[in-house]
Design a protein around this motif. Structure first.
Motif, PDB file in Angstrom:
ATOM      1  N   LYS A  39       0.801  -1.230   0.000  1.00 36.49           N
ATOM      2  CA  LYS A  39       0.000   0.000   0.000  1.00 36.49           C
ATOM      3  C   LYS A  39       0.836   1.283   0.000  1.00 36.49           C
ATOM      4  CE  LYS A  39      -0.428  -0.132   5.010  1.00 36.49           C
ATOM      5  NZ  LYS A  39      -0.234  -1.445   5.532  1.00 36.49           N
ATOM      6  N   TYR A  40       2.149   1.163   0.135  1.00 36.84           N
ATOM      7  CA  TYR A  40       3.011   2.339   0.212  1.00 36.84           C
ATOM      8  C   TYR A  40       3.359   2.880  -1.173  1.00 36.84           C
ATOM      9  CZ  TYR A  40       3.516   0.887   5.059  1.00 36.84           C
ATOM     10  OH  TYR A  40       3.254   0.523   6.347  1.00 36.84           O
ATOM     11  N   PRO A  41       3.780   4.136  -1.244  1.00 34.62           N
ATOM     12  CA  PRO A  41       4.198   4.707  -2.532  1.00 34.62           C
ATOM     13  C   PRO A  41       5.359   3.915  -3.141  1.00 34.62           C
ATOM     14  CG  PRO A  41       4.016   6.428  -0.860  1.00 34.62           C
ATOM     15  CD  PRO A  41       3.870   5.115  -0.151  1.00 34.62           C
ATOM     16  N   THR A  42       5.453   3.956  -4.455  1.00 30.59           N
ATOM     17  CA  THR A  42       6.484   3.212  -5.179  1.00 30.59           C
ATOM     18  C   THR A  42       7.882   3.517  -4.666  1.00 30.59           C
ATOM     19  OG1 THR A  42       5.107   3.116  -7.154  1.00 30.59           O
ATOM     20  CG2 THR A  42       7.463   2.752  -7.464  1.00 30.59           C
ATOM     21  N   SER A  43       8.192   4.779  -4.431  1.00 29.68           N
ATOM     22  CA  SER A  43       9.543   5.125  -3.980  1.00 29.68           C
ATOM     23  C   SER A  43       9.845   4.497  -2.622  1.00 29.68           C
ATOM     24  CB  SER A  43       9.740   6.639  -3.936  1.00 29.68           C
ATOM     25  OG  SER A  43       8.833   7.236  -3.043  1.00 29.68           O
ATOM     26  N   ASP A  44       8.878   4.493  -1.712  1.00 30.31           N
ATOM     27  CA  ASP A  44       9.081   3.853  -0.409  1.00 30.31           C
ATOM     28  C   ASP A  44       9.325   2.355  -0.573  1.00 30.31           C
ATOM     29  OD1 ASP A  44       8.616   6.322   0.727  1.00 30.31           O
ATOM     30  OD2 ASP A  44       6.778   5.750   1.759  1.00 30.31           O
ATOM     31  N   LYS A  45       8.514   1.717  -1.401  1.00 30.36           N
ATOM     32  CA  LYS A  45       8.677   0.277  -1.625  1.00 30.36           C
ATOM     33  C   LYS A  45      10.054  -0.043  -2.197  1.00 30.36           C
ATOM     34  CE  LYS A  45       4.722  -0.114  -3.861  1.00 30.36           C
ATOM     35  NZ  LYS A  45       3.509  -0.613  -4.539  1.00 30.36           N
ATOM     36  N   LEU A  46      10.518   0.771  -3.126  1.00 25.22           N
ATOM     37  CA  LEU A  46      11.824   0.517  -3.751  1.00 25.22           C
ATOM     38  C   LEU A  46      12.960   0.671  -2.755  1.00 25.22           C
ATOM     39  CD1 LEU A  46      11.316   2.234  -7.201  1.00 25.22           C
ATOM     40  CD2 LEU A  46      11.402  -0.212  -6.721  1.00 25.22           C
ATOM     41  N   ILE A  47      12.906   1.697  -1.927  1.00 27.31           N
ATOM     42  CA  ILE A  47      13.950   1.883  -0.918  1.00 27.31           C
ATOM     43  C   ILE A  47      13.933   0.718   0.065  1.00 27.31           C
ATOM     44  CG2 ILE A  47      14.735   3.312   1.008  1.00 27.31           C
ATOM     45  CD1 ILE A  47      13.557   5.729  -0.623  1.00 27.31           C
ATOM     46  N   ILE A  48      12.756   0.348   0.519  1.00 25.17           N
ATOM     47  CA  ILE A  48      12.627  -0.780   1.448  1.00 25.17           C
ATOM     48  C   ILE A  48      13.193  -2.043   0.812  1.00 25.17           C
ATOM     49  CG2 ILE A  48      10.964  -2.334   2.555  1.00 25.17           C
ATOM     50  CD1 ILE A  48       9.207   0.268   2.995  1.00 25.17           C
ATOM     51  N   ARG A  49      12.776  -2.337  -0.418  1.00 26.16           N
ATOM     52  CA  ARG A  49      13.272  -3.544  -1.088  1.00 26.16           C
ATOM     53  C   ARG A  49      14.783  -3.516  -1.258  1.00 26.16           C
ATOM     54  NH1 ARG A  49       8.776  -2.999  -5.583  1.00 26.16           N
ATOM     55  NH2 ARG A  49       7.050  -4.111  -4.575  1.00 26.16           N
ATOM     56  N   ALA A  50      15.330  -2.353  -1.600  1.00 27.71           N
ATOM     57  CA  ALA A  50      16.771  -2.242  -1.810  1.00 27.71           C
ATOM     58  C   ALA A  50      17.536  -2.506  -0.516  1.00 27.71           C
ATOM     59  CB  ALA A  50      17.122  -0.858  -2.355  1.00 27.71           C
ATOM     60  N   ILE A  51      17.150  -1.858   0.562  1.00 27.17           N
ATOM     61  CA  ILE A  51      17.885  -1.980   1.823  1.00 27.17           C
ATOM     62  C   ILE A  51      17.688  -3.366   2.435  1.00 27.17           C
ATOM     63  CG2 ILE A  51      18.237  -1.012   4.130  1.00 27.17           C
ATOM     64  CD1 ILE A  51      19.049   0.808   1.658  1.00 27.17           C
ATOM     65  N   VAL A  52      16.456  -3.843   2.448  1.00 27.47           N
ATOM     66  CA  VAL A  52      16.191  -5.189   2.985  1.00 27.47           C
ATOM     67  C   VAL A  52      16.896  -6.235   2.127  1.00 27.47           C
ATOM     68  CG1 VAL A  52      14.375  -6.915   3.371  1.00 27.47           C
ATOM     69  CG2 VAL A  52      14.039  -4.566   4.149  1.00 27.47           C
ATOM     70  N   GLY A  53      16.894  -6.032   0.820  1.00 31.51           N
ATOM     71  CA  GLY A  53      17.579  -6.961  -0.083  1.00 31.51           C
ATOM     72  C   GLY A  53      19.075  -7.007   0.164  1.00 31.51           C
ATOM     73  N   ILE A  54      19.684  -5.852   0.400  1.00 31.74           N
ATOM     74  CA  ILE A  54      21.114  -5.809   0.707  1.00 31.74           C
ATOM     75  C   ILE A  54      21.376  -6.551   2.019  1.00 31.74           C
ATOM     76  CG2 ILE A  54      23.005  -4.282   1.415  1.00 31.74           C
ATOM     77  CD1 ILE A  54      21.794  -2.247  -0.645  1.00 31.74           C
ATOM     78  N   TYR A  55      20.562  -6.291   3.016  1.00 28.59           N
ATOM     79  CA  TYR A  55      20.759  -6.920   4.322  1.00 28.59           C
ATOM     80  C   TYR A  55      20.651  -8.445   4.244  1.00 28.59           C
ATOM     81  CZ  TYR A  55      20.104  -8.156   9.210  1.00 28.59           C
ATOM     82  OH  TYR A  55      20.223  -8.741  10.447  1.00 28.59           O
ATOM     83  N   HIS A  56      19.671  -8.936   3.507  1.00 22.08           N
ATOM     84  CA  HIS A  56      19.423 -10.381   3.454  1.00 22.08           C
ATOM     85  C   HIS A  56      20.077 -11.066   2.258  1.00 22.08           C
ATOM     86  CE1 HIS A  56      16.720 -10.457   6.846  1.00 22.08           C
ATOM     87  NE2 HIS A  56      16.119  -9.382   6.368  1.00 22.08           N
TER      88      HIS A  56
END
Length: 91
Positions: free
Chosen positions: A40-57
């Motif tokens: 439900k979040y804006p595209t930019s928020d989703k992309l940042i979340i995916r990028a940072i979480v993806g790097i971490y995991h």
């Protein structure tokens, strides 16, 4: 990148509270849970979340092309800042 770095980086973007529910302590509930949680979040928020979480995991959740297309200048600069620090708070 340690869990505290993940929290700090996402907090810098104002996004940790949006994904905290995807973790039980340091235990990640998974990519599918994350996607449902952030849909439900804006595209930019989703992309940042995916990028940072993806790097971490160590998961590929977003492409550079998507980041390039959808991030504004402020968030692009923050991402570059954290990249230069290897996404850790100690550098």
């Amino acid at each position: 990148m340690e869990f505290r770095d993940l929290v700090m980086v996402l907090s810098d973007f104002g996004l940790w509270e949006k994904v905290a529910g995807c973790y039980e302590g340091e235990n990640y509930l998974g990519d599918e849970f994350l996607e449902e949680h952030i849909r439900k979040y804006p595209t930019s928020d989703k992309l940042i979340i995916r990028a940072i979480v993806g790097i971490y995991h160590g998961h590929r959740l977003v492409s550079f092309y998507e980041l390039y297309r959808f991030l504004d200048e402020e968030n692009t600069e923050k991402l570059i800042k954290w990249w230069r620090k290897d996404f850790t708070i100690d550098k």
